[in-house]
Design an enzyme around this catalytic site. Sequence first.
Site, PDB file in Angstrom:
ATOM      1  CB  SER A  32      -1.084   0.046   1.228  1.00  0.00           C
ATOM      2  OG  SER A  32      -1.659  -1.001   1.194  1.00  0.00           O
ATOM      3  NE  ARG A  55       2.281   5.345   9.538  1.00  0.00           N
ATOM      4  CZ  ARG A  55       2.213   4.099   9.396  1.00  0.00           C
ATOM      5  NH1 ARG A  55       1.093   3.578   9.687  1.00  0.00           N
ATOM      6  NH2 ARG A  55       3.150   3.549   8.952  1.00  0.00           N
ATOM      7  CG  HIS A  58      -2.166   3.358   4.542  1.00  0.00           C
ATOM      8  ND1 HIS A  58      -2.269   2.893   6.047  1.00  0.00           N
ATOM      9  CD2 HIS A  58      -1.920   2.290   3.664  1.00  0.00           C
ATOM     10  CE1 HIS A  58      -2.477   1.632   5.867  1.00  0.00           C
ATOM     11  NE2 HIS A  58      -2.072   1.145   4.697  1.00  0.00           N
TER      12      HIS A  58
END
Length: 236
Positions: A32, A55, A58
């Site tokens: 990912s 992040r 994500h």
Amino acid sequence: MTSSQDPTPPTRPLIYDLYDQPVSGAEIERRSFAAIDAEANRSGFSDAQWQVVRRLIHTTADFSLAEHIRFSDDAFSSCAAALLRGATIYADSNMIRSGLSVARLQQIHPGYQRDSILCHVADTDVAEQAKDSGLPRSLFAVRKAADQLDRSIILIGNAPVALLEINRLILEQGLRPALVIGMPVGFVHVLESKEELQTTGVPYIVIEGRRGGSPLAVACLHALCLLTAADATLTP
């Protein structure tokens, strides 16, 4: 109403593909992040900033979020120093308090416990004050913790009124948190609370605009924990 164009259900559930070719959770996360690094435009971000931005992407699968993330110059160094000394953490929602990984915090400072993360929004006295005043509980939750917020790490992912009160304490009472993660979500008081935070002179990480949320605030601090644990270069 069912359309004649509805897809035909698979005769074999797709999960069996994973059974046949197992992929661990860690590998899924690695892939990912690799996809994010390949597809996102990271220009303008330092290495440390990008670790936070990727992040947050994500967490949301929203690449456009990167356009709205703002960092003060001292956000990383101030947060790292606070984590290393086991600074108090304040959360405006119990979702943040529950979502933060104590194990990850303990990698930085072994003294961290769940009780190190303050959240008073569900306290009975806070609820009573809110009912009597007609003001949000998040305001009185901040006031209840005010004496413990100097040099703390503050995560606001839900309540813009909490961020407005934090801003007032900074501007009027000299509060100096180590970092304010300003990511409240919504439509009322949201834009101005984030804009005001950026004028207060304290370290901050902000998502401008209406977007935000408790999961993003959690993801932000987790990224900062990883950076601190890795002893990365914490200067933008």
